[in-house]
Motif scaffolding. Sequence first.
Motif, short mmCIF file in Angstrom:
data_model
loop_
_atom_site.label_atom_id
_atom_site.label_comp_id
_atom_site.label_asym_id
_atom_site.label_seq_id
_atom_site.Cartn_x
_atom_site.Cartn_y
_atom_site.Cartn_z
N TRP A 108 3.46 4.63 -1.92
CA TRP A 108 2.79 3.73 -0.99
C TRP A 108 3.25 3.95 0.44
CZ3 TRP A 108 -1.04 1.90 -3.53
CH2 TRP A 108 -0.93 1.39 -4.83
N ALA A 109 2.29 4.08 1.33
CA ALA A 109 2.56 4.11 2.76
C ALA A 109 1.97 2.83 3.35
CB ALA A 109 1.91 5.33 3.40
N ASP A 110 2.82 1.98 3.89
CA ASP A 110 2.39 0.69 4.41
C ASP A 110 3.35 0.26 5.51
OD1 ASP A 110 4.64 -0.60 3.14
OD2 ASP A 110 3.51 -0.72 1.28
N PRO A 111 3.22 -0.94 6.07
CA PRO A 111 4.08 -1.31 7.22
C PRO A 111 5.57 -1.23 6.95
CG PRO A 111 2.30 -2.88 6.97
CD PRO A 111 2.24 -1.99 5.78
N GLY A 112 5.97 -1.44 5.69
CA GLY A 112 7.39 -1.46 5.38
C GLY A 112 7.95 -0.17 4.85
N VAL A 155 -6.71 9.15 8.57
CA VAL A 155 -5.53 9.96 8.84
C VAL A 155 -4.34 9.00 8.92
CG1 VAL A 155 -4.45 11.57 10.46
CG2 VAL A 155 -6.91 11.72 10.00
N GLY A 156 -3.76 8.71 7.75
CA GLY A 156 -2.67 7.76 7.65
C GLY A 156 -3.13 6.40 7.16
N ASN A 157 -2.20 5.65 6.55
CA ASN A 157 -2.51 4.35 5.96
C ASN A 157 -1.58 3.28 6.51
OD1 ASN A 157 -4.00 2.95 3.58
ND2 ASN A 157 -1.87 2.31 3.36
N GLU A 158 -2.15 2.28 7.19
CA GLU A 158 -1.39 1.17 7.79
C GLU A 158 -0.19 1.69 8.61
OE1 GLU A 158 -2.41 -2.72 5.11
OE2 GLU A 158 -0.58 -1.65 4.59
#
Length: 360
Positions: A108-112, A155-158
């Motif tokens: 997972w790529a996300d804010p954290g 191009v990128g997640n969050e």
Amino acid sequence: MLLVVMAFTANAQTKKYLGGDASLLPSYQEKGTVYKDFNGHKIKFLPFVKQQGWNMIRVRLFVDPQNAPEGHKGEGVCQDLNYVIGLCQQIKKAGMQVMLDFHYSDTWADPGKQFTPKRWEGCNKQQLADSIYAYTRASLQAMKRAGVVPEMIQVGNEITNGMLWPTGKIDPSGSEGFDILCNFLKAGCKACREICPKSLIIIHTEKTGDWDITRNYYQQLRYRQVDYDIIGLSYYPMWQGTIPNLGRTLDKLNWLFPEKPVMIVETAAYYSHERDPWAKGDQYAEFYPISVEGQTQFTRELVTELNKHHNVTGLFWWFPEENGFGNEVTKGWLNRGLFDNHTGKTLPAMKEFSRFVRKP
């Protein structure tokens, strides 16, 4: 007067996109999961959602998901390139378009968390940019050979806090780190333009409730001349605040970036916390009850607000395909999908969701 009429006509003719991030659908299909319509009749997921007005499905892509932590695999991290190509072939066959979501991580790529893929660990900033370019290019070439060119590409997640940490981590309230991040984004966007020149590029952030950060972020990208087409936002009421606050952000984006359409590329709301390992009781009930009725009310009010903003051209539900009926695809239930985990029946929020592209 003529210019006003022309602007109105262009806005009225703007195509709107409705769909969801249904990246785990093949795993549910493999388990023989039964999906049902509002009346309890068995249906197939993709043809059914197309009948509801959906015209695009969002699909996430991880670099090497076999390297993800076991806990994340239990949450649905499994989408490697072969998995994604197979799902996209289903989507195209069903007569819908594809939004490809590059996570640029093994998990997972996300804010954290924006963890650098294992295969790129130890690379310097230029090597990371080169890796993004080569990987994006190779992935899109494989999809093109398979006949599943995505119509839109994230191009990128969050990535409000950057990506490929620690090298690409940024301060979204200032300017620190943006030179490196924008070089990463330019590398990914360049590959998209070369291999899929007709595809639209999305830059996706999630600080929808914080105008100052949202404004600064996209201004920093403009200053550095990042080549993209659409501002993509996440909007969840429990994390990004009220719908009226969202509306103010959308108005300001239209004023400051009139050339950029906006899409809500992720949204969802709870209808339960049953078997939920992350939330309990009335947690996240500040704005809407944790119930089927609460989820329906949220969706109705969200769509009503979005339909007031001509710059909003897309709306996507996150994990709509969740369906715990007779299977165990994930460890626990998230209870934010559009199908009842107990019965497999379509939830009433689906009808409200369709109002984004259909007149009531």
